[in-house]
Design a protein around this motif. Structure first.
Motif, short mmCIF file in Angstrom:
data_model
loop_
_atom_site.label_atom_id
_atom_site.label_comp_id
_atom_site.label_asym_id
_atom_site.label_seq_id
_atom_site.Cartn_x
_atom_site.Cartn_y
_atom_site.Cartn_z
N ALA A 176 -5.20 -45.65 -46.05
CA ALA A 176 -3.91 -46.30 -46.24
C ALA A 176 -2.84 -45.58 -45.89
O ALA A 176 -3.05 -44.23 -45.77
CB ALA A 176 -3.53 -46.78 -47.33
N ASN A 177 -1.31 -46.07 -45.43
CA ASN A 177 -0.30 -45.56 -45.50
C ASN A 177 0.49 -45.75 -46.74
O ASN A 177 0.61 -46.89 -46.91
CB ASN A 177 0.43 -45.58 -44.29
N LYS A 178 1.10 -44.75 -47.36
CA LYS A 178 2.00 -45.09 -48.53
C LYS A 178 3.13 -44.04 -48.51
O LYS A 178 3.25 -42.90 -48.00
CB LYS A 178 1.21 -44.37 -49.71
N VAL A 179 4.40 -44.87 -48.49
CA VAL A 179 5.67 -44.25 -48.27
C VAL A 179 5.96 -43.60 -49.61
O VAL A 179 5.96 -44.34 -50.75
CB VAL A 179 6.61 -45.28 -47.68
N GLU A 180 6.43 -42.34 -49.60
CA GLU A 180 6.75 -41.69 -50.88
C GLU A 180 7.83 -42.58 -51.62
O GLU A 180 8.99 -42.76 -50.93
CB GLU A 180 7.26 -40.38 -50.59
N GLY A 181 7.70 -42.87 -52.96
CA GLY A 181 8.67 -43.47 -53.44
C GLY A 181 8.35 -44.98 -53.78
O GLY A 181 9.03 -45.61 -54.55
N ASN A 182 7.49 -45.55 -52.94
CA ASN A 182 6.95 -46.63 -53.09
C ASN A 182 5.58 -46.92 -53.92
O ASN A 182 4.89 -45.76 -54.09
CB ASN A 182 6.83 -47.38 -51.76
N GLU A 183 5.50 -48.11 -54.71
CA GLU A 183 4.35 -47.93 -55.49
C GLU A 183 3.34 -48.55 -54.80
O GLU A 183 2.14 -48.19 -55.30
CB GLU A 183 4.85 -49.14 -56.75
N ARG A 184 3.56 -49.40 -53.96
CA ARG A 184 2.24 -50.03 -53.26
C ARG A 184 2.40 -49.30 -51.55
O ARG A 184 3.11 -48.65 -51.06
CB ARG A 184 2.54 -51.50 -52.70
N VAL A 185 0.92 -49.40 -51.03
CA VAL A 185 0.77 -49.00 -49.82
C VAL A 185 1.50 -49.91 -48.90
O VAL A 185 1.48 -51.15 -49.20
CB VAL A 185 -1.00 -48.84 -49.57
N SER A 186 1.66 -49.41 -47.57
CA SER A 186 2.49 -50.03 -46.68
C SER A 186 1.38 -50.82 -45.71
O SER A 186 1.63 -51.96 -45.18
CB SER A 186 3.39 -49.10 -45.86
N ASN A 187 0.22 -50.12 -45.36
CA ASN A 187 -0.57 -50.77 -44.60
C ASN A 187 -2.12 -49.94 -44.82
O ASN A 187 -2.01 -48.87 -45.26
CB ASN A 187 -0.22 -50.87 -43.04
N THR A 188 -2.94 -50.64 -44.27
CA THR A 188 -4.31 -50.26 -44.34
C THR A 188 -5.06 -50.30 -43.29
O THR A 188 -4.59 -50.95 -42.32
CB THR A 188 -5.27 -50.79 -45.68
N ALA A 189 -6.03 -49.45 -42.90
CA ALA A 189 -6.90 -49.46 -41.87
C ALA A 189 -8.29 -48.88 -42.17
O ALA A 189 -8.78 -48.29 -43.21
CB ALA A 189 -6.32 -48.41 -40.88
N GLU A 190 -9.33 -49.36 -41.24
CA GLU A 190 -10.72 -49.06 -41.56
C GLU A 190 -10.86 -47.51 -41.39
O GLU A 190 -11.82 -47.13 -41.93
CB GLU A 190 -11.56 -49.95 -40.73
N THR A 191 -10.38 -46.96 -40.36
CA THR A 191 -10.52 -45.84 -39.78
C THR A 191 -9.64 -44.77 -40.11
O THR A 191 -8.33 -45.24 -39.97
CB THR A 191 -10.87 -45.59 -38.31
#
Length: 76
Positions: free
Chosen positions: A16-31
């Protein structure tokens, strides 16, 4: 690390990609490769740093994308 930096991190069975300061992940990926591409695009768009974590959670790579300047055009 500044607020807004993008972290590509292990997430469940994928990544996943998480932007610092945000509680939730921005998007997910299988690889990891797919997540890195999405994370790089986000960091370039926002002019922030992209931190790519290893499976164990440690930082394996970091890339900085300054806003308004293409680093490939700089001398050196």
């Amino acid at each position: 690390m500044a607020k807004g930096d993008v972290h590509t991190v292990p997430h469940g069975d994928g990544w996943a990609n998480k932007v610092e300061g945000n509680e939730r992940v921005s998007n997910t990926a299988e690889t990891k490769a797919e997540a890195q591409t999405k994370g790089r695009d986000m960091a370039q768009k926002n002019g922030t740093e992209h931190l790519i974590h290893k499976k164990d959670g440690t930082i394996g790579e970091r890339n900085t994308y300054p806003r308004g300047r293409d680093p490939r055009q700089s001398k050196g």
